[in-house]
Motif scaffolding. Structure first.
Motif, PDB file in Angstrom:
ATOM      1  N   SER A   9      56.105  92.492  23.614  1.00 24.38           N
ATOM      2  CA  SER A   9      57.454  92.183  23.133  1.00 24.38           C
ATOM      3  C   SER A   9      57.532  92.294  21.620  1.00 24.38           C
ATOM      4  N   MET A  12      65.108  92.948  31.436  1.00 24.42           N
ATOM      5  CA  MET A  12      64.058  92.354  30.617  1.00 24.42           C
ATOM      6  C   MET A  12      62.699  92.607  31.241  1.00 24.42           C
ATOM      7  N   TRP A  13      62.633  92.355  32.530  1.00 19.73           N
ATOM      8  CA  TRP A  13      61.382  92.494  33.252  1.00 19.73           C
ATOM      9  C   TRP A  13      60.898  93.936  33.225  1.00 19.73           C
ATOM     10  N   VAL A  72      59.656  94.934  29.839  1.00 18.74           N
ATOM     11  CA  VAL A  72      58.321  94.417  29.521  1.00 18.74           C
ATOM     12  C   VAL A  72      57.249  95.176  30.292  1.00 18.74           C
TER      13      VAL A  72
END
Lengths: 585, 585
Positions: free
Chosen positions: B20, B293-294, B297
């Motif tokens: 991140s 988001m997942w 990442v």
């Protein structure tokens, strides 16, 4: 079929699925959750599942792994609790909470430990081989009130904010005490002889574990806030940082044998304000939603696993010991609350009533933390007895106390939570009073909570906000933010009702009356939030209040022969204030 | 310090944190991401990390575990891709996509495999011990275009929707082919002799793996939609079901050796519509946000790990073999696209232009899937050569092709993505044309895509919606929903600008003009979405269109001597239509 390959994620997903479906199932019938707390139902589901596994395999079903519990299931719940902790009542009652959490827990540990040792001396119970140290060790794990169980029950009974924060705050902060005492007694059990030094070191550890946890948490919280300063271009990973940093704070604290629970709460409470100012509205919704979702699943899994683990052959049923454990847990907690509240009420204006004391004592539920700790005990011949006693205490508190507390709250007419959020009128008054009290405390030389709050606020706006916030040059007052939120909500409601533009909204009416609203009209307090809102006026009031209250203090030493007004140096001000204070003391 | 205890979650959290932070770092400087694709930068970070680990430990850094990749990192990305797949262009081009994915991949596998076998016959290269079967096995893993790599690059270059869906759809659906061919050749490698039966069974497996994946996915998708019917009282766990069921579909498919990627895409596309209608707006925001988001990442971690795994001593650097692998990958893909597009353009009205063909061929990036597959190869003496060749191909495609594709797109003036979303006027026209074409196809007896779409829509509203939606009696047309969304957005904008109530909004003006708006005014198509919106009128049009188009067909056999109008039985209708069709064929 290649089941081996996908086994781990498949089974985890299935367990979570079972938990979620069980949750849906309960809520399908509206009457069930209003009578029986969800935690009881979930334990019941767990008992059935455990029975099925036991029946099919003919061996004890797997117990909940303590590592899984402490590393994966507990953190989401504590993070959720810390992030949504109402900070105002928490800090207003921090003294009482700490007293209950630290002194109360120690009181319970030693009370339960010593009286159980007394029971062990009765010959007919066949318990003479359980030493005092083992009883104290058992006391240290059974004494602590469990935040997960408390939250599950108290969220449903809606008692007043103060009572809720007293029980819940205690259950969170006693973790530091539990960790220290449990590890202390465990190491004592393995030592040949205990020296005075070891006991003193144990006392010192309290402070290290608790304060260390707070420092670790705050450090990670500040780093998290600082990181979100730079996420403007990739909003989508903003929620991640909140989760990552708070989890890291928990793991780091655990790594150094500090209190992970205290660390994660400090981290969440510390970063919340800054993170929320930096991130987008959608990220914020995601964080809130996901936190609630995660904690609710963890919570469900914990209670189901509690039920599953109860079934099996891990228990030694010595009924006198188990019976007296339950009795002593109840008695010592009741006594502890009575004695401590007596002292609290002598030194505190806002007293804890008799009814509240009863609910505090009765709400001391035990849960999965005790359960995990008892399985972590080193192997000795009476471990199964301790497991049995812990299981019974947990089931007793969750089922009997958890199910009867709601009727009792109604019966005793315990003051309930207020149904509506505080109006903006109230909020203005509360802030006004805060400033007033800070000023009074400052002048009178009493370093009370308002004084410290004011100092902290000053430090925050002077340094922290500049470092941690992206747009620190335009900080909006929280009242203005609230106003904007209400306006937005109102606009959406209008749009959904299809009335947008037909009737000018109430706030907008006010808005168009701007030229004449510089008068005092805006501090009307009729309780309706829409009627008194005008951001400019409010900001004006805020500024006048903030500036003038500081100025009162600053103009005190201004009548000096040698300086012109406004030119007094801070050092001299401080001296003057010190002199004032010395006089008043 | 008790590091052992927290090691696993601590290290995972740190890796995610690193990923991140790397992402934030790149976006701090606006110029960097516009020149170099993020995937290249991440691989670069991984190379540095790998170098550091190699330097410190003096042994090869850990390679990316294939299990971790396939079980934990890949699913979020594919779920995200499936959930946000634009279904209209996907289904419009499904034939072309399948042709590229199935025939194209087989073409590449055999092309690369046989020509590399040819290279192995050159004596001076010292490769004569690599058998044809091994070359084909290598071809099967190196031929497949990687969805993760394609997505990472194509998301940044914004080519037109059709081109994007052709490359991306191919990269997703070729998974079924890759799985089958890879496993087939791997089992052939271990067999003493290959029979014709085995080859035939392999061909049969294509259909089992692909269609099985779709069925598993759709089944889980329907269960997921059904489950969300009952979550009205506990909104907070709604997002969970979307993740749980799609993950279960992936795992189940993997368990039965079906295509997990195909399953999760079918699941996501199948449930999306119903889940979105059942869940709350906030749950929906959470799902969208968390999915993005997942996947972002996972994507970051994959590229970093790719970089880390490149460093070390796993490679055998036989340069002729590696060089020709890169060359053959490029040549066979270019040839394949040319030949297949030739056939596509003969049978399709909407042709694929020459520029598009070039970008399709050039956009065939390889990525982490090849990399994980090559490490999963059974141990044999030339495995390290295959690993080296795969690494070079991946790095070449990601770095050289990935970095030059954007300038090439600009240079060739490839049609770009349109910048604005389609206006409501366009949407109405598109829907109108859909109905019209469905009617035309129906009458003319051509069973084209519009006919099937119409059938599916009918089945959906007749059966599926009643079972899967909570409030199936009031289905709102998507145009009305869009209108509501626009109104809401507009209201928020007004509220934020502080103008609420000052000037009636444009939609509201229209709204107040309701009595006269039953005229044809509302199909004005000047492109501005705010000017033509009135939900009642739109719903009217929708209804008229939907009803009448069905009625046209239904009234075809109504001129019958034996039945009164409206009393024709469905069976007779069907017969009549069949006769009409037979005539037209």
């Amino acid at each position: 079929v290649d089941y081996q390959h996908v086994q781990v994620p498949f089974e985890i997903t299935l367990w979570i699925m079972l938990a979620s479906l069980a949750k849906i199932g309960f809520h399908l019938y509206n009457k069930l959750p209003s009578v029986v707390p969800e935690s009881c139902l979930l334990i019941f589901v767990g008992l059935i599942m455990g029975g099925i596994i036991y029946g099919l395999n003919d061996k004890s079903p797997p117990v909940m792994d303590s590592d899984i519990f402490f590393l994966y299931l507990l953190p989401p719940i504590v993070l959720d609790a810390g992030y949504f902790m109402p900070s105002r009542p928490f800090f207003e009652n921090i003294g009482t909470i700490l007293l209950y959490a630290v002194v109360g827990t120690i009181w319970n540990v030693f009370g339960i430990g010593f009286s159980l040792y007394g029971i062990c001396q009765v010959k007919s119970f066949h318990l003479q081989d359980v030493s005092l140290l083992h009883n104290l060790l058992f006391g240290s794990l059974i004494a602590a009130v469990d935040p997960v169980a408390v939250l599950a029950v108290f969220e449903e009974i809606h008692v007043n904010e103060k009572l809720h924060i007293l029980v819940f705050g205690e259950s969170l902060l006693n973790d530091a005490v539990t960790v220290v005492l449990y590890k202390l007694f465990r190491s004592f059990c393995e030592m040949p002889a205990i020296k005075t030094m070891d006991v003193l070191a144990g006392v010192g550890k309290f402070f290290v574990v608790g304060i260390g946890g707070i420092l670790v948490g705050l450090a990670f919280g500040m780093i998290a806030a600082f990181t979100t300063r730079f996420t403007k271009t990739i909003r989508v990973i903003e929620p991640l940082f909140v989760f990552l940093y708070s989890y890291l704070s928990y793991l780091t604290a655990e790594m150094f044998h500090l209190s992970g629970i205290v660390a994660i709460i400090a981290c969440a409470m510390g970063m919340k304000r800054y993170v929320e100012a930096n991130i987008s509205l959608k990220s914020h919704t995601t964080i809130k939603y996901f936190m609630k979702m995660w904690s609710s699943v963890s919570d469900t899994l914990i209670f189901i696993f509690l039920g599953v683990s109860t079934i099996g052959e891990n228990h030694e049923w010595n009924w006198p010991y188990i019976f007296f454990t339950v009795i002593f847990c109840l008695i010592w907690r009741a006594l502890g609350v009575l004695v401590l509240t007596f002292f609290v009420n002598r030194f505190h204006v806002n007293t804890v009533t008799g009814k509240d004391q009863f609910i505090i004592a009765y709400g001391g539920l035990r849960g999965a933390i005790c359960f995990s700790l008892v399985f972590l005990l080193p192997d000795f011949h009476r471990k199964k007895l301790f497991i049995a006693a812990t299981t019974v205490v947990i089931l007793f508190t969750v089922f009997v106390q958890g199910m009867t507390i709601r009727p009792l709250v109604d019966l005793l007419h315990v003051k309930k939570e207020r149904e509506s959020a505080p109006t903006v009128g109230e909020q203005i008054h509360i802030r006004f009073l805060d400033h007033l009290l800070a000023g009074i405390e400052d002048i009178s030389g009493h370093w009370g909570q308002y004084y410290w709050k004011d100092k902290l606020e000053y430090f925050n706006s002077k340094y922290l906000q500049k470092i941690l916030l992206r747009e620190y040059d335009q900080p909006k007052s929280s009242i203005v933010l609230l106003y904007e939120k209400l306006e937005r909500k109102h606009a959406i409601e209008l749009a959904e009702a299809g009335q947008l533009g037909h009737t000018p909204s109430q706030p907008s009416l006010l808005h168009s009356a701007l030229p004449c609203s510089n008068s005092h009209r805006s501090v009307v307090t009729d309780g309706k939030s829409e009627d008194i809102l005008n951001p400019d006026v409010l900001e004006n009031i805020q500024e006048i209040l903030a500036r003038n209250l500081f100025r009162i203090r600053r103009t005190v030493p201004a009548y000096n022969r040698h300086t012109l007004p406004g030119e007094t140096e801070p050092a001299e001000q401080a001296k003057e204030i010190l002199i004032l204070r010395h006089r008043s003391l």
